[in-house]
Design an enzyme around this catalytic site. Structure first.
Site, PDB file in Angstrom:
ATOM      1  N   CYS A 141      25.955  80.884   9.772  1.00 43.91           N
ATOM      2  CA  CYS A 141      25.536  80.728   8.376  1.00 43.91           C
ATOM      3  C   CYS A 141      26.411  79.678   7.699  1.00 43.91           C
ATOM      4  O   CYS A 141      26.342  78.500   8.031  1.00 43.91           O
ATOM      5  CB  CYS A 141      25.589  82.090   7.663  1.00 43.91           C
ATOM      6  SG  CYS A 141      24.829  82.113   6.020  1.00 43.91           S
ATOM      7  N   ASP A 170      13.844  82.877   8.982  1.00 44.80           N
ATOM      8  CA  ASP A 170      15.063  82.229   8.500  1.00 44.80           C
ATOM      9  C   ASP A 170      14.718  81.205   7.426  1.00 44.80           C
ATOM     10  O   ASP A 170      14.251  80.104   7.724  1.00 44.80           O
ATOM     11  CB  ASP A 170      15.796  81.558   9.670  1.00 44.80           C
ATOM     12  CG  ASP A 170      17.205  81.135   9.309  1.00 44.80           C
ATOM     13  OD1 ASP A 170      17.517  81.030   8.105  1.00 44.80           O
ATOM     14  OD2 ASP A 170      18.008  80.906  10.229  1.00 44.80           O
ATOM     15  N   HIS A 172      17.611  85.708   9.645  1.00 45.90           N
ATOM     16  CA  HIS A 172      18.865  85.004   9.345  1.00 45.90           C
ATOM     17  C   HIS A 172      20.014  86.007   9.219  1.00 45.90           C
ATOM     18  O   HIS A 172      19.915  86.980   8.488  1.00 45.90           O
ATOM     19  CB  HIS A 172      18.701  84.235   8.023  1.00 45.90           C
ATOM     20  CG  HIS A 172      19.918  83.462   7.616  1.00 45.90           C
ATOM     21  ND1 HIS A 172      20.099  82.155   7.973  1.00 45.90           N
ATOM     22  CD2 HIS A 172      20.998  83.827   6.888  1.00 45.90           C
ATOM     23  CE1 HIS A 172      21.253  81.743   7.481  1.00 45.90           C
ATOM     24  NE2 HIS A 172      21.817  82.736   6.819  1.00 45.90           N
TER      25      HIS A 172
END
Length: 249
Positions: free
Chosen positions: A132, A183, A217
């Site tokens: 991330c 995502d 995600h």
């Protein structure tokens, strides 16, 4: 550039950390060291998501890399002010306000200090695994050819296609992308663009993209491993990272 709700949601994993907290170059780091002999001139820089090195999930991942023979330095570039684990279950947490105080001016210097100190200790080869928020810095370090191997999992804060093109043009570091089905920060279009730019042997140093269906995600660090597809994604992305580092670092 911004974050999405999945940058903060997730599950805290269970386990006991085996590494140690050490100050390197004046920066707090979590260090995971193999119990067997390992190359002393190589390290993997673990560049965490917004929960930093304090989250047990990050420590357990670093430990797992060490079990596989890599010395790992997880850097606290949030200077003790990462998101608390409780933010994962707090929809009211003001991520935007937090991010305003944790931009590159506040966070990048810590990475540079750690790398400089490690070089003084004899480290000459660096890999980086970024999750991330950390995916952004993995790219930045690769642009500068500070690192020799890059792994990113569900990256955020990337400009597509600009950052992909810059990577292709400037970096000599082989690149692995662990991507997933859901995502917002690195969606299907970005994944396809990465394949278009790097794939089919076009990126000489080496390129691979893994794709994990049913995952969201954050899956590689904060995924709910009680769900089979997410468990497979978390374990599969880690296995892919280990294999990529073994081949290229």
């Amino acid at each position: 550039m911004s974050f999405c709700k999945d940058c903060v949601q997730g599950v805290r994993h269970e386990g006991e950390a085996q590494g140690t907290l050490v100050t390197i170059g004046g920066v707090a780091c979590y260090v995971a060291t193999p119990t067997v002999d390992y190359p002393k001139d190589k390290v993997i820089l673990f560049l965490p998501d917004v929960f930093g090195i304090q989250l047990i999930n990050a420590k357990l991942l670093a430990d797992d890399f060490a079990i596989n023979g890599f010395k790992v330095i997880a850097i606290d570039y949030f200077n003790g002010d990462s998101l608390p684990a409780g933010a994962m279950s707090s929809p009211s947490f003001d991520l935007k306000a937090w991010f305003a105080k944790h931009g590159s001016e506040q966070t990048r210097p810590s990475i540079d200090k750690v790398i400089a100190a490690l070089k003084e200790e004899g480290v000459t080869k660096f890999g980086a695994t970024g999750y991330c928020f950390g995916g952004r810095y993995t790219f930045d370090l690769a642009f500068e050819n500070v690192i020799q191997c890059s792994v990113i999992s569900h990256p955020s804060l990337l400009k597509v296609p600009d950052d992909l093109q810059t990577y292709f043009t400037k970096s000599q570091a082989p690149l692995l992308i662990n991507s997933c089905e859901f995502d917002q920060k690195f969606p299907a279009e970005a994944q396809a663009k990465a394949d278009e730019i790097f794939g089919d042997g076009k990126f000489a140093p080496g390129y691979k993209r893994e794709y994990f269906p049913g995952c969201t995600h954050g899956f590689a660090v904060r995924g709910d491993i009680t769900k089979p597809l997410i468990k497979a994604g978390k374990e599969g992305s880690f296995k892919a990272a280990v294999e990529f580092f073994r081949e290229h670092l």
